[in-house]
Scaffold this motif. Structure first.
Motif, PDB file in Angstrom:
ATOM      1  N   ASP A  83     -13.907 -17.823 -17.887  1.00 26.70           N
ATOM      2  CA  ASP A  83     -14.063 -16.401 -17.600  1.00 26.70           C
ATOM      3  C   ASP A  83     -14.801 -16.312 -16.271  1.00 26.70           C
ATOM      4  O   ASP A  83     -14.985 -17.318 -15.587  1.00 26.70           O
ATOM      5  N   ARG A  84     -15.242 -15.148 -15.884  1.00 25.93           N
ATOM      6  CA  ARG A  84     -15.881 -15.002 -14.569  1.00 25.93           C
ATOM      7  C   ARG A  84     -17.238 -15.693 -14.489  1.00 25.93           C
ATOM      8  O   ARG A  84     -17.769 -15.901 -13.413  1.00 25.93           O
ATOM      9  N   SER A  85     -17.799 -16.068 -15.648  1.00 26.28           N
ATOM     10  CA  SER A  85     -19.130 -16.688 -15.634  1.00 26.28           C
ATOM     11  C   SER A  85     -19.088 -18.212 -15.641  1.00 26.28           C
ATOM     12  O   SER A  85     -20.086 -18.860 -15.364  1.00 26.28           O
ATOM     13  N   GLY A  86     -17.953 -18.804 -15.993  1.00 27.13           N
ATOM     14  CA  GLY A  86     -17.860 -20.258 -16.044  1.00 27.13           C
ATOM     15  C   GLY A  86     -16.659 -20.717 -16.841  1.00 27.13           C
ATOM     16  O   GLY A  86     -15.795 -19.922 -17.206  1.00 27.13           O
ATOM     17  N   GLY A 112     -10.764 -15.496 -21.898  1.00 28.27           N
ATOM     18  CA  GLY A 112     -10.683 -16.106 -20.582  1.00 28.27           C
ATOM     19  C   GLY A 112      -9.281 -16.566 -20.257  1.00 28.27           C
ATOM     20  O   GLY A 112      -8.332 -16.320 -21.005  1.00 28.27           O
ATOM     21  N   LYS A 146     -20.902 -18.648 -19.811  1.00 30.49           N
ATOM     22  CA  LYS A 146     -22.169 -19.077 -19.225  1.00 30.49           C
ATOM     23  C   LYS A 146     -23.311 -19.056 -20.257  1.00 30.49           C
ATOM     24  O   LYS A 146     -24.269 -19.816 -20.156  1.00 30.49           O
ATOM     25  N   LEU A 147     -23.208 -18.198 -21.261  1.00 33.52           N
ATOM     26  CA  LEU A 147     -24.280 -18.049 -22.256  1.00 33.52           C
ATOM     27  C   LEU A 147     -24.211 -19.073 -23.382  1.00 33.52           C
ATOM     28  O   LEU A 147     -25.126 -19.156 -24.200  1.00 33.52           O
ATOM     29  N   ARG A 175     -20.088 -14.592 -23.246  1.00 38.19           N
ATOM     30  CA  ARG A 175     -19.602 -15.110 -21.975  1.00 38.19           C
ATOM     31  C   ARG A 175     -19.785 -16.629 -22.002  1.00 38.19           C
ATOM     32  O   ARG A 175     -20.718 -17.141 -22.630  1.00 38.19           O
ATOM     33  N   ILE A 211     -14.604 -15.924 -27.319  1.00 36.18           N
ATOM     34  CA  ILE A 211     -14.589 -15.809 -25.858  1.00 36.18           C
ATOM     35  C   ILE A 211     -13.201 -15.340 -25.433  1.00 36.18           C
ATOM     36  O   ILE A 211     -12.216 -15.544 -26.148  1.00 36.18           O
ATOM     37  N   ASN A 258     -24.830 -22.371 -25.076  1.00 32.50           N
ATOM     38  CA  ASN A 258     -25.800 -23.440 -24.813  1.00 32.50           C
ATOM     39  C   ASN A 258     -26.116 -24.196 -26.097  1.00 32.50           C
ATOM     40  O   ASN A 258     -25.546 -23.921 -27.148  1.00 32.50           O
TER      41      ASN A 258
END
Length: 167
Positions: A115-118, A96, A81-82, A79, A94, A84
């Motif tokens: 995507d829905r996380s960022g 999206g 958001k993960l 995702r 990914i 980093n």
């Protein structure tokens, strides 16, 4: 234009530069005998303005095509958001929606994929196989890198981006 199994795309900027200097050379050769005497080397130089971008695009697209199977096998689906700092250098996948596209006219597109996380910036250093548009649902294969080589937030250096069907 297709060379072997690689679809080569010439950027609008490369074509504009070629056309500009072709017109400039034609006009200059009409008004100057000195230019006409140098056409023997000016015309090949003119065609190099078109050949060099084609050759560079062919080389980068063929390398990306060769790297894609490796990334398909090695990349972990994550995702946004993960993603980093700890993932720098790791292959990722990914899925999206493309929210924004920049620099497509240079054959070096940069996408904002969410995507829905960022959302994350996806940089591609050659033209993609498919014509990707805003609001397309895509699968991105690439490597996490820093935005500015040694500093900046993580972004994805895209090896492959392809449109996928909405489930």
């Amino acid at each position: 234009m297709k060379i072997g199994n690689v679809d080569v795309k010439v950027s609008v900027v490369a074509i504009a530069v070629f056309v500009f200097f072709t017109l400039f050379l034609l006009i200059a050769s009409v008004y100057s005998p000195e230019v006409r005497s140098n056409l023997i080397w000016m015309i090949p130089c003119l065609f190099m303005l078109l050949f060099i971008p084609i050759a560079l695009n062919y080389m980068s697209r063929s390398q990306y095509a060769d790297a894609t199977p490796h990334y398909e096998a090695e990349a972990k689906t994550v995702r946004v958001k993960l993603i980093n700092e700890a993932m720098i250098g790791k292959p990722v996948r990914i899925e999206g929606v493309v929210e924004r596209i920049s620099f497509q006219f240079l054959n070096r597109p940069q996408y904002l994929v969410a995507d829905r996380s960022g959302a994350i910036s996806v940089k591609m250093f050659t033209s993609p196989d498919e014509d990707i548009k805003v609001n397309d649902v895509v699968e991105v294969l690439g490597q996490v890198i820093r935005r500015y080589i040694v500093t900046g937030d993580p972004v994805i250096n895209c090896v492959s981006i392809k449109r996928i069907k909405k489930a």
